[in-house]
Design a protein around this motif. Structure first.
Motif, PDB file in Angstrom:
ATOM      1  N   PHE A   1       6.791  -0.365  19.285  1.00 17.93           N
ATOM      2  CA  PHE A   1       7.455  -0.965  18.122  1.00 17.93           C
ATOM      3  C   PHE A   1       6.737  -0.577  16.832  1.00 17.93           C
ATOM      4  O   PHE A   1       7.368  -0.181  15.847  1.00 17.93           O
ATOM      5  CB  PHE A   1       7.494  -2.480  18.291  1.00 17.93           C
ATOM      6  CG  PHE A   1       7.907  -3.233  17.062  1.00 17.93           C
ATOM      7  CD1 PHE A   1       9.239  -3.344  16.723  1.00 17.93           C
ATOM      8  CD2 PHE A   1       6.958  -3.828  16.239  1.00 17.93           C
ATOM      9  CE1 PHE A   1       9.634  -4.037  15.575  1.00 17.93           C
ATOM     10  CE2 PHE A   1       7.330  -4.521  15.108  1.00 17.93           C
ATOM     11  CZ  PHE A   1       8.673  -4.622  14.773  1.00 17.93           C
ATOM     12  N   ILE A   2       5.411  -0.667  16.825  1.00 20.26           N
ATOM     13  CA  ILE A   2       4.640  -0.304  15.641  1.00 20.26           C
ATOM     14  C   ILE A   2       4.790   1.184  15.334  1.00 20.26           C
ATOM     15  O   ILE A   2       4.952   1.590  14.174  1.00 20.26           O
ATOM     16  CB  ILE A   2       3.161  -0.673  15.845  1.00 20.26           C
ATOM     17  CG1 ILE A   2       2.997  -2.189  15.967  1.00 20.26           C
ATOM     18  CG2 ILE A   2       2.303  -0.153  14.701  1.00 20.26           C
ATOM     19  CD1 ILE A   2       1.599  -2.616  16.361  1.00 20.26           C
ATOM     20  N   TYR A   3       4.772   1.997  16.374  1.00 14.83           N
ATOM     21  CA  TYR A   3       4.866   3.446  16.176  1.00 14.83           C
ATOM     22  C   TYR A   3       6.208   3.835  15.575  1.00 14.83           C
ATOM     23  O   TYR A   3       6.264   4.588  14.581  1.00 14.83           O
ATOM     24  CB  TYR A   3       4.656   4.150  17.517  1.00 14.83           C
ATOM     25  CG  TYR A   3       4.828   5.646  17.456  1.00 14.83           C
ATOM     26  CD1 TYR A   3       3.861   6.461  16.863  1.00 14.83           C
ATOM     27  CD2 TYR A   3       5.965   6.251  17.992  1.00 14.83           C
ATOM     28  CE1 TYR A   3       4.016   7.832  16.805  1.00 14.83           C
ATOM     29  CE2 TYR A   3       6.128   7.624  17.935  1.00 14.83           C
ATOM     30  CZ  TYR A   3       5.160   8.407  17.349  1.00 14.83           C
ATOM     31  OH  TYR A   3       5.326   9.765  17.295  1.00 14.83           O
ATOM     32  N   TYR A   4       7.301   3.348  16.144  1.00 15.13           N
ATOM     33  CA  TYR A   4       8.627   3.766  15.692  1.00 15.13           C
ATOM     34  C   TYR A   4       9.052   3.089  14.398  1.00 15.13           C
ATOM     35  O   TYR A   4       9.923   3.612  13.695  1.00 15.13           O
ATOM     36  CB  TYR A   4       9.665   3.489  16.782  1.00 15.13           C
ATOM     37  CG  TYR A   4       9.609   4.487  17.912  1.00 15.13           C
ATOM     38  CD1 TYR A   4      10.127   5.768  17.761  1.00 15.13           C
ATOM     39  CD2 TYR A   4       9.017   4.160  19.125  1.00 15.13           C
ATOM     40  CE1 TYR A   4      10.063   6.691  18.791  1.00 15.13           C
ATOM     41  CE2 TYR A   4       8.954   5.073  20.158  1.00 15.13           C
ATOM     42  CZ  TYR A   4       9.476   6.342  19.983  1.00 15.13           C
ATOM     43  OH  TYR A   4       9.408   7.260  21.011  1.00 15.13           O
ATOM     44  N   ARG A   5       8.455   1.951  14.063  1.00 14.24           N
ATOM     45  CA  ARG A   5       8.830   1.289  12.811  1.00 14.24           C
ATOM     46  C   ARG A   5       7.893   1.653  11.663  1.00 14.24           C
ATOM     47  O   ARG A   5       8.291   1.621  10.509  1.00 14.24           O
ATOM     48  CB  ARG A   5       8.816  -0.238  12.994  1.00 14.24           C
ATOM     49  CG  ARG A   5       9.788  -0.763  14.026  1.00 14.24           C
ATOM     50  CD  ARG A   5      11.239  -0.504  13.650  1.00 14.24           C
ATOM     51  NE  ARG A   5      12.169  -1.018  14.654  1.00 14.24           N
ATOM     52  CZ  ARG A   5      12.494  -0.405  15.776  1.00 14.24           C
ATOM     53  NH1 ARG A   5      11.951   0.762  16.049  1.00 14.24           N
ATOM     54  NH2 ARG A   5      13.361  -0.915  16.621  1.00 14.24           N
ATOM     55  N   SER A   6       6.653   1.995  11.977  1.00 14.70           N
ATOM     56  CA  SER A   6       5.658   2.200  10.922  1.00 14.70           C
ATOM     57  C   SER A   6       5.240   3.652  10.789  1.00 14.70           C
ATOM     58  O   SER A   6       5.273   4.218   9.701  1.00 14.70           O
ATOM     59  CB  SER A   6       4.433   1.328  11.193  1.00 14.70           C
ATOM     60  OG  SER A   6       3.429   1.553  10.240  1.00 14.70           O
TER      61      SER A   6
ATOM     62  N   TYR B   1       0.823  -1.210   0.000  1.00 17.16           N
ATOM     63  CA  TYR B   1       0.000   0.000   0.000  1.00 17.16           C
ATOM     64  C   TYR B   1       0.855   1.257   0.000  1.00 17.16           C
ATOM     65  O   TYR B   1       1.887   1.340   0.675  1.00 17.16           O
ATOM     66  CB  TYR B   1      -0.910   0.009   1.225  1.00 17.16           C
ATOM     67  CG  TYR B   1      -1.749   1.253   1.361  1.00 17.16           C
ATOM     68  CD1 TYR B   1      -2.871   1.448   0.564  1.00 17.16           C
ATOM     69  CD2 TYR B   1      -1.396   2.249   2.276  1.00 17.16           C
ATOM     70  CE1 TYR B   1      -3.632   2.589   0.681  1.00 17.16           C
ATOM     71  CE2 TYR B   1      -2.159   3.396   2.403  1.00 17.16           C
ATOM     72  CZ  TYR B   1      -3.276   3.560   1.597  1.00 17.16           C
ATOM     73  OH  TYR B   1      -4.020   4.702   1.708  1.00 17.16           O
ATOM     74  N   SER B   2       0.408   2.226  -0.771  1.00 19.67           N
ATOM     75  CA  SER B   2       1.013   3.552  -0.785  1.00 19.67           C
ATOM     76  C   SER B   2      -0.108   4.578  -0.868  1.00 19.67           C
ATOM     77  O   SER B   2      -0.998   4.453  -1.724  1.00 19.67           O
ATOM     78  CB  SER B   2       1.966   3.721  -1.971  1.00 19.67           C
ATOM     79  OG  SER B   2       2.426   5.065  -2.043  1.00 19.67           O
ATOM     80  N   PRO B   3      -0.112   5.591  -0.010  1.00 22.65           N
ATOM     81  CA  PRO B   3      -1.176   6.606  -0.077  1.00 22.65           C
ATOM     82  C   PRO B   3      -1.060   7.520  -1.273  1.00 22.65           C
ATOM     83  O   PRO B   3      -1.955   8.333  -1.521  1.00 22.65           O
ATOM     84  CB  PRO B   3      -0.980   7.383   1.238  1.00 22.65           C
ATOM     85  CG  PRO B   3       0.462   7.200   1.574  1.00 22.65           C
ATOM     86  CD  PRO B   3       0.824   5.827   1.092  1.00 22.65           C
ATOM     87  N   HIS B   4       0.015   7.401  -2.034  1.00 25.63           N
ATOM     88  CA  HIS B   4       0.242   8.300  -3.173  1.00 25.63           C
ATOM     89  C   HIS B   4      -0.328   7.746  -4.482  1.00 25.63           C
ATOM     90  O   HIS B   4      -0.101   8.340  -5.542  1.00 25.63           O
ATOM     91  CB  HIS B   4       1.737   8.558  -3.338  1.00 25.63           C
ATOM     92  CG  HIS B   4       2.394   9.110  -2.110  1.00 25.63           C
ATOM     93  ND1 HIS B   4       2.134  10.368  -1.630  1.00 25.63           N
ATOM     94  CD2 HIS B   4       3.286   8.537  -1.240  1.00 25.63           C
ATOM     95  CE1 HIS B   4       2.841  10.583  -0.523  1.00 25.63           C
ATOM     96  NE2 HIS B   4       3.544   9.490  -0.270  1.00 25.63           N
ATOM     97  N   ARG B   5      -1.043   6.630  -4.411  1.00 29.07           N
ATOM     98  CA  ARG B   5      -1.680   6.082  -5.608  1.00 29.07           C
ATOM     99  C   ARG B   5      -3.067   5.594  -5.245  1.00 29.07           C
ATOM    100  O   ARG B   5      -3.356   5.352  -4.067  1.00 29.07           O
ATOM    101  CB  ARG B   5      -0.840   4.942  -6.190  1.00 29.07           C
ATOM    102  CG  ARG B   5      -0.573   3.806  -5.225  1.00 29.07           C
ATOM    103  CD  ARG B   5       0.486   2.856  -5.754  1.00 29.07           C
ATOM    104  NE  ARG B   5       0.825   1.825  -4.797  1.00 29.07           N
ATOM    105  CZ  ARG B   5       1.938   1.096  -4.874  1.00 29.07           C
ATOM    106  NH1 ARG B   5       2.791   1.287  -5.864  1.00 29.07           N
ATOM    107  NH2 ARG B   5       2.185   0.168  -3.952  1.00 29.07           N
TER     108      ARG B   5
ATOM    109  N   GLY C   1       6.273   1.703   6.740  1.00 32.09           N
ATOM    110  CA  GLY C   1       5.032   2.027   6.051  1.00 32.09           C
ATOM    111  C   GLY C   1       3.796   1.506   6.755  1.00 32.09           C
ATOM    112  O   GLY C   1       3.850   0.773   7.747  1.00 32.09           O
ATOM    113  N   ALA C   2       2.643   1.901   6.185  1.00 31.32           N
ATOM    114  CA  ALA C   2       1.359   1.580   6.806  1.00 31.32           C
ATOM    115  C   ALA C   2       1.043   0.094   6.747  1.00 31.32           C
ATOM    116  O   ALA C   2       0.414  -0.443   7.663  1.00 31.32           O
ATOM    117  CB  ALA C   2       0.247   2.379   6.138  1.00 31.32           C
TER     118      ALA C   2
END
Length: 327
Positions: free
Chosen positions: A278-283, A66-70, A289-290
């Motif tokens: 962990f999710i916050y600092y890695r994602s 997933y990418s928010p730019h597309r 990414g999301a």
């Protein structure tokens, strides 16, 4: 001829007649009868739809690049690639172990503390003393973790109240708030001060539902205070204990975010890293990414659901109601 005669079948009881009538009601009839109740649930259903079900539908991006730019439909499916990347991350296993360690410590030490506080409050005869003590213990639950950590820093920090008091007597400053070896005990103190009052209120409500005549009859029979608590009080709140225990087990991979993130710099990430941080600092602020963060959150949700189902099944086997009953 009398031998050939058969007796008429017994008339159905009142409960059986209600069951037959209930089975004959159509959906339209039930809707006409219950529409005021359904109307009252619409705001809650709308809130769940907007803030839970719609965001939950986006868990599909855990299986997409997933990418928010597309546009959403142009994101390719990648299967379980993000889960493989999650499990192969070198920081994932330490964060998972820390989460389980803090969760079990919370369950083993804070959960019984709430029950003990409720039993102590229930045994207090004076209403005024009970209300004052209840307010003092319950008030920290409304404090944010920022305020809780600040209070502990100002009290037990190297420049806090206790350190200055020790310096006045020729002692050394405390390193309690920055020592990884004592962080487990520090976290327990913070949990106890902030959350024990909330559990106490729940158990006090359960204790209020116990019939006082049971205590009076037991006292007349010569039962001591300990036996009255063991044979009346604890069985009376056992369904609530089982219910909250199941909910705690279901959230065993969620120990909070603010408490550990606020003390990360002072204690060190090796000790305070849990799945949420962990999710916050890695994602969120990292480069994964999301999709990576969604895969980690979906992993937590699936594990929590499995644990709730297992714990509820065990409760049913032990004769307890649990969080839901089998139809």
């Amino acid at each position: 001829m009398a031998a050939l005669q058969t007796s008429a079948p017994p008339a159905p009881s009142g409960q059986e007649r209600r069951t037959i009538v209930k089975r004959k009601r159509t959906v339209a009839q039930r809707f006409r009868h219950d529409w005021p109740l359904l109307l009252m649930t619409l705001p809650a259903m709308a809130q769940l739809a907007v803030f839970f079900y719609w965001p939950s539908a986006w868990n599909i991006i855990a299986f997409m690049d997933y990418s928010p730019h597309r546009p959403f439909w142009e994101n390719p499916l990648v299967g379980f690639a993000w889960f493989e990347r999650l499990f192969n991350n070198p920081y994932f296993l330490p964060a998972l172990l820390n989460t389980l360690k803090y969760s079990f410590a919370n369950l083993l030490f804070l959960f019984p503390l709430s029950i003990v506080l409720a039993l102590v409050m229930h045994s207090v005869v004076s209403t005024k003393v009970r209300s004052v003590f209840q307010s003092i213990v319950y008030l920290p639950y409304f404090f944010s973790w920022v305020l809780v950590v600040t209070v502990f820093v100002q009290t037990l920090g190297s420049d806090g109240l206790v350190s200055n008091w020790l310096l006045g007597f020729g002692g050394d400053r405390l390193s309690f708030m920055s020592n990884p070896d004592t962080f487990m005990f520090l976290a327990w103190l913070q949990w106890a001060w902030k959350d024990a009052g909330w559990g106490m209120i729940i158990f006090l409500a359960a204790l209020a539902s116990i019939n006082p005549s049971l205590y009076e009859a037991a006292a007349v029979d010569g039962a001591s205070r300990w036996r009255r608590m063991w044979h009346i009080t604890l069985p009376g709140i056992r369904p609530v204990i089982v219910l909250l225990l199941i909910l705690h087990i279901g959230g065993i991979l969620t120990v909070g975010f603010e408490q550990y993130q606020l003390q990360r710099d002072a204690i060190g990430y090796q000790t305070t890293e849990v799945l949420d941080t962990f999710i916050y600092y890695r994602s969120v602020i990292g480069t994964e990414g999301a999709s990576f963060g969604t895969a980690a959150g979906l992993f937590k949700g699936v594990i929590g659901l499995i644990l709730v189902l297992i714990a509820n099944n065990v409760a049913h086997r032990l004769g307890e109601q649990g969080i839901y009953q089998k139809s």
